[in-house]
Scaffold this motif. Sequence first.
Motif, PDB file in Angstrom:
ATOM      1  N   LYS A   1       0.372  -1.124  -0.243  1.00  0.00           N
ATOM      2  CA  LYS A   1       0.073   0.025   0.026  1.00  0.00           C
ATOM      3  C   LYS A   1       0.553   1.523   0.374  1.00  0.00           C
TER       4      LYS A   1
ATOM      5  N   GLU B   1       6.632  -5.311  12.706  1.00  0.00           N
ATOM      6  CA  GLU B   1       5.332  -6.430  12.525  1.00  0.00           C
ATOM      7  C   GLU B   1       6.120  -7.194  11.316  1.00  0.00           C
TER       8      GLU B   1
ATOM      9  N   ALA C   1       8.268  -8.876  13.829  1.00  0.00           N
ATOM     10  CA  ALA C   1       7.591  -9.815  15.022  1.00  0.00           C
ATOM     11  C   ALA C   1       6.963 -11.387  13.598  1.00  0.00           C
TER      12      ALA C   1
ATOM     13  N   ILE D   1       4.227 -10.836  11.771  1.00  0.00           N
ATOM     14  CA  ILE D   1       3.590 -10.623  11.356  1.00  0.00           C
ATOM     15  C   ILE D   1       2.780 -10.368   9.798  1.00  0.00           C
ATOM     16  N   TRP D   2       3.764  -9.470   9.361  1.00  0.00           N
ATOM     17  CA  TRP D   2       4.033  -9.751   7.988  1.00  0.00           C
ATOM     18  C   TRP D   2       5.344 -10.408   7.292  1.00  0.00           C
TER      19      TRP D   2
ATOM     20  N   PRO E   1       6.423 -18.279  11.919  1.00  0.00           N
ATOM     21  CA  PRO E   1       4.930 -16.784  12.109  1.00  0.00           C
ATOM     22  C   PRO E   1       5.728 -16.797  14.031  1.00  0.00           C
ATOM     23  N   PRO E   2       4.479 -15.820  13.774  1.00  0.00           N
ATOM     24  CA  PRO E   2       4.855 -14.796  14.922  1.00  0.00           C
ATOM     25  C   PRO E   2       4.578 -16.133  16.521  1.00  0.00           C
ATOM     26  N   GLU E   3       3.875 -16.848  17.441  1.00  0.00           N
ATOM     27  CA  GLU E   3       3.979 -17.848  18.024  1.00  0.00           C
ATOM     28  C   GLU E   3       5.196 -18.750  17.755  1.00  0.00           C
TER      29      GLU E   3
ATOM     30  N   VAL F   1       8.854 -13.054  20.532  1.00  0.00           N
ATOM     31  CA  VAL F   1       8.810 -11.507  21.292  1.00  0.00           C
ATOM     32  C   VAL F   1       7.328 -11.276  21.306  1.00  0.00           C
TER      33      VAL F   1
ATOM     34  N   PHE G   1       5.082  -7.652  21.817  1.00  0.00           N
ATOM     35  CA  PHE G   1       4.605  -6.506  20.724  1.00  0.00           C
ATOM     36  C   PHE G   1       3.542  -5.569  21.847  1.00  0.00           C
TER      37      PHE G   1
ATOM     38  N   TYR H   1       1.171  -1.945  21.216  1.00  0.00           N
ATOM     39  CA  TYR H   1       1.294  -1.518  20.784  1.00  0.00           C
ATOM     40  C   TYR H   1       0.856   0.028  21.417  1.00  0.00           C
TER      41      TYR H   1
ATOM     42  N   ASN I   1      -1.754   2.064  21.110  1.00  0.00           N
ATOM     43  CA  ASN I   1      -3.264   1.858  21.637  1.00  0.00           C
ATOM     44  C   ASN I   1      -3.599   0.496  22.474  1.00  0.00           C
TER      45      ASN I   1
ATOM     46  N   MET J   1      -4.609  -2.290  23.412  1.00  0.00           N
ATOM     47  CA  MET J   1      -4.586  -3.445  22.544  1.00  0.00           C
ATOM     48  C   MET J   1      -4.669  -4.442  23.737  1.00  0.00           C
TER      49      MET J   1
ATOM     50  N   MET K   1      -5.208  -6.044  18.249  1.00  0.00           N
ATOM     51  CA  MET K   1      -5.298  -6.964  18.693  1.00  0.00           C
ATOM     52  C   MET K   1      -5.287  -8.587  18.459  1.00  0.00           C
TER      53      MET K   1
ATOM     54  N   VAL L   1      -1.650  -8.921  18.284  1.00  0.00           N
ATOM     55  CA  VAL L   1      -0.523  -8.996  19.612  1.00  0.00           C
ATOM     56  C   VAL L   1      -0.584 -10.831  20.312  1.00  0.00           C
TER      57      VAL L   1
ATOM     58  N   ARG M   1      -1.340 -13.584  19.125  1.00  0.00           N
ATOM     59  CA  ARG M   1       0.326 -14.267  17.854  1.00  0.00           C
ATOM     60  C   ARG M   1       1.470 -14.301  18.414  1.00  0.00           C
ATOM     61  N   THR M   2       2.153 -13.231  18.763  1.00  0.00           N
ATOM     62  CA  THR M   2       3.195 -13.127  19.366  1.00  0.00           C
ATOM     63  C   THR M   2       3.236 -13.549  20.966  1.00  0.00           C
TER      64      THR M   2
ATOM     65  N   GLY N   1       1.792 -16.320  21.878  1.00  0.00           N
ATOM     66  CA  GLY N   1       2.227 -17.646  21.001  1.00  0.00           C
ATOM     67  C   GLY N   1       0.772 -18.637  20.899  1.00  0.00           C
ATOM     68  N   SER N   2       0.181 -17.621  20.797  1.00  0.00           N
ATOM     69  CA  SER N   2      -1.895 -18.214  20.082  1.00  0.00           C
ATOM     70  C   SER N   2      -1.546 -18.479  18.971  1.00  0.00           C
TER      71      SER N   2
END
Lengths: 348, 263
Positions: free
Chosen positions: A12, A44, A47, A49-50, A68-70, A74, A76, A78, A80, A82, B161, B164, B166-167, B169-170
Amino acid sequence: MIRIENISRDWKEFKLMNINLEVEDDEYFVILGPSGSGKTMLLELIAGIWYPDSGKIYMNDKEVTLLPPEQRGVGFVYQNYMLFPHKNVFENIAFGLSIRKRKKEEIKTEVEGIMDLFGISHLANRMPRTLSGGEQQRTALARALIIYPKLLLMDEPLSALDRITREELIIEMKGINKKFDTTIIHVTHNFDEALALADRIAILRHGEISQVGDTTEIFRHPKDKFVADFVGVENIIAGTAREGGEKLTVINTGNILIYSVEQKEGNVHMTVRPEDITLSMEKVTTSARNVFKGQVKEIIDQGALIKLNIDVGEPLVVFLTRQSFLDMELNIGKMVWTYFKATAVHLF
Amino acid sequence: MRKLDHTTIFFVFMGSFLVLFILIPIANLMVSSNLNSIISNLQNSAVLGAIWVSVYSALIATILAVIFGVPLAYILARHDFAGKGFIESIIDVPIVIPHTVSGIALLLVFTSSGILGAPFNNLGITFVNALPGVVICMLFVSSSFVVNSAREGFENVDPRMEKVARTLGSGSMRTFFVISLPLSLRSIVVGSIMCWARAISEFGSIVILAYYPLAAPTIIYQQFENFSLSGATSISVILISLCLALFVVVRLLIRGWGVYDTD
């Protein structure tokens, strides 16, 4: 700890181009950049996520580019926060441990310990929407740190807070990397945050890293005008530089000649930090190479410090303490002498 | 007392038209029905059977709509892809075409020799004039309520959300079930009620594909056709009372539940 090699991603309106970074174990690393520079996307990507279009990410010398992030370990945080709105503070913080199927009593002990550390024990049963910004951010920090992540990523973690809460949290966050044995990458557009927290700083602009260095380096020797403007450097003056003898460079601004010890030629920008400039009413003999007489054009009261604009042929910004300002009996239109050393003049 | 300005008075005057337009026929229907006729209809096994067919088939249609509609809604809420607009339109098509047209369209593919009916026929499932026919008619016309409402629910869950979670561990499936789904559950339930209510009231396509077993709207039509307006009226009252009662009960149950962002 983490090594980023030639990461690029175009998505984007955001773009990262050939990012190379290396962050040491337990380092507090701040990425400083204006909004839209790609800071969030970079975090991200780290982490998981991308995934990047090209380039590689290593954690502890193991490649994790497509992990993958899990599976990265790491944390994270934010801007706001979250927080999960359907879980109370305790459950939010416990989330990472519950996922790991830890024993109930164990979770309770650990969550209580970390709530105590952040001073939020009394909030355990509260729902996120009832918390203040500062309380939410402490909860979010606790939630991320309870799994003892190898790496903690924070995206503008203090930007949504009022000034007082921000200063409180800066104090709490200082040294959090040592306490939790975690490496921190914190992105922000606020230089004061970087100054207060960072071991090292990277400047991100239009998806490119334009400078990496420790705080003093960035502050004293901004690599280009963008960095200088961004970190709030005053006294940026353009001119032409030539060799001036005695290992000095002389910069002709068109109006005055300024000496610097840094070697450069041609069109340059020079900067001198306001706190490196001294003032006197009468001319005195000093070792300073650069001596100019000028007229006080503007006096701005900044509380503890008084900011002066002095016209010496070029506008110079100088800071005075309130006491020396009163002692000198300065007012607009008065003539003063300004002095600064050739070593204080940085060229870029 | 707050003083009302002319604009507000005018808008209230204009706005009350539709409310009364809907309220008057329903209220009139309720009061003009004959209590004895209602009681005798409640003892009539054909009527009870028809109401059961509608309620039960609508429930199955709603469950199917949730099972297949929620994943679709999640994809539509989270991903941008070529042809997304086309898929969104497809989901909304049953709302805008006449229901008899839906019935004809379904009939053509779900007869025992139709392209969808034939494989099911081999499994022993027939649709024409059978309960599965009622169910697919209902699913066809009302599933969009679940998809659109669930999608709105997912769109209101900040993707960060999920990131987060995911990071922490989920995995992505688990994150869906512990974060995204609970936070959208209210929208999904509301969509399901709308879907179910719309399914109970379906008539146009059912009458073409599966006249039998008689569904409640079909038996009302049959009574009316047989010159028994009072019979049709009392069955209507029973059906409408049942729908309204269930509607109110579920709305009461979910009131204040699952709303996290307001005080």
